[in-house]
Every structure is written in structure tokens, then in C-alpha cells.
Motif scaffolding. Sequence first.
Motif, PDB file in Angstrom:
ATOM      1  N   UNK A  85      38.464  50.951  55.855  1.00 13.99           N
ATOM      2  CA  UNK A  85      39.394  51.014  56.982  1.00 13.99           C
ATOM      3  C   UNK A  85      40.609  50.133  56.743  1.00 13.99           C
ATOM      4  N   UNK A  86      40.408  48.964  56.169  1.00 13.26           N
ATOM      5  CA  UNK A  86      41.527  48.073  55.859  1.00 13.26           C
ATOM      6  C   UNK A  86      42.462  48.721  54.843  1.00 13.26           C
ATOM      7  N   UNK A  87      41.886  49.348  53.810  1.00 14.97           N
ATOM      8  CA  UNK A  87      42.713  50.062  52.819  1.00 14.97           C
ATOM      9  C   UNK A  87      43.471  51.221  53.444  1.00 14.97           C
ATOM     10  N   UNK A  88      42.921  51.813  54.514  1.00 16.98           N
ATOM     11  CA  UNK A  88      43.575  52.927  55.206  1.00 16.98           C
ATOM     12  C   UNK A  88      44.638  52.445  56.191  1.00 16.98           C
ATOM     13  N   UNK A  89      44.821  51.129  56.292  1.00 23.40           N
ATOM     14  CA  UNK A  89      45.863  50.585  57.159  1.00 23.40           C
ATOM     15  C   UNK A  89      45.400  50.206  58.553  1.00 23.40           C
ATOM     16  N   UNK A  90      44.104  50.305  58.831  1.00 21.61           N
ATOM     17  CA  UNK A  90      43.588  49.879  60.132  1.00 21.61           C
ATOM     18  C   UNK A  90      43.280  48.389  60.082  1.00 21.61           C
ATOM     19  N   UNK A  91      43.063  47.788  61.241  1.00 22.28           N
ATOM     20  CA  UNK A  91      42.850  46.344  61.314  1.00 22.28           C
ATOM     21  C   UNK A  91      41.540  46.012  62.022  1.00 22.28           C
ATOM     22  N   UNK A  92      40.402  46.261  61.361  1.00 23.31           N
ATOM     23  CA  UNK A  92      39.125  45.905  61.990  1.00 23.31           C
ATOM     24  C   UNK A  92      38.957  44.395  62.040  1.00 23.31           C
ATOM     25  N   UNK A  93      38.170  43.949  63.023  1.00 20.75           N
ATOM     26  CA  UNK A  93      37.874  42.529  63.145  1.00 20.75           C
ATOM     27  C   UNK A  93      36.842  42.106  62.120  1.00 20.75           C
ATOM     28  N   UNK A  94      36.483  40.838  62.137  1.00 18.04           N
ATOM     29  CA  UNK A  94      35.515  40.331  61.157  1.00 18.04           C
ATOM     30  C   UNK A  94      34.114  40.877  61.407  1.00 18.04           C
ATOM     31  N   UNK A  95      33.305  40.837  60.379  1.00 19.21           N
ATOM     32  CA  UNK A  95      31.904  41.224  60.485  1.00 19.21           C
ATOM     33  C   UNK A  95      31.188  40.161  61.312  1.00 19.21           C
ATOM     34  N   UNK A  96      30.437  40.591  62.334  1.00 15.30           N
ATOM     35  CA  UNK A  96      29.738  39.672  63.224  1.00 15.30           C
ATOM     36  C   UNK A  96      28.246  39.983  63.224  1.00 15.30           C
TER      37      UNK A  96
END
Length: 136
Positions: A85-96
Amino acid sequence: MKTILVAFRVTDLDRSLEFYTALGYVVLGRVPGDNSCLVLLKFPEEPAATFELVHRPDDGPVDVGSGFDHLALQVDNLADTLERLTKAGLEPGPLEHPGGPDGPKTSWLTDPDGYRIELVQWPPTLPDGITAATFA
């Protein structure tokens, strides 16, 4: 009975389609109407539509603060999903780890209209997610 799909009303259809296809959904079809458009989406492995974007520009901007909390999506490997998702330009939050180290792994992201999405990787003890057996 069974749940067919969840529908979100969106302000900018192109922007929302870019977001949800980057998330992994594919477009199954469109239903155009007078000053509106419904877009039916699914994940590639799903046999039928499970998500719908509703675009009615005459209704004005979307307000997600009126009772909606979030959409939860199950993933097989959260770390890999976050990287994709980060490579696709989205901004997910940290793994919790909200349930501790042996519980589910989660991450959150927000779509262009402000809808919150929870990504969940279930632990091996819950291979099918939350079922009646979870509460037995």
C-alpha cells in the motif's frame, strides 16, 4: 440472510476509485444514473461484489462523522500489505498489536472522504476471524 455489500457515498469518484483500486479492489461494473453513479467493487478472489461507491455530486460533500465508525478488512500478511500500500502511494498507519503479541495485528488508513479502514491480520488461533466459537 447474508450481507451483500457495504456502500460508501463519495465526493470525488475518480479520487475514490484510485484509492480503492490501490487498496486492491477491482471494478466489477458501473450503474450510471441521472446525476449519479454506482460503482460495484470486489477483491479479485471474491465471486461477487462486496463494496459499492455511491457518487451523487448534487448531494454535496460527504460527512462521515454522523455515526459511521470504520470498515474492517482481513489481510493474510499485514506487513506485506502495508509495504504494498505504501508503494502504491497510500499512507497506512503503523502495525499495531491491540490484543497483545498473540492477538490480531492491525493498521489503519483513511480514504479520501475520511472513512476509516482497519486492516486486520488474524492470529493462527482465529483462522476464520471472529465467529461464534470466539465467544464460546
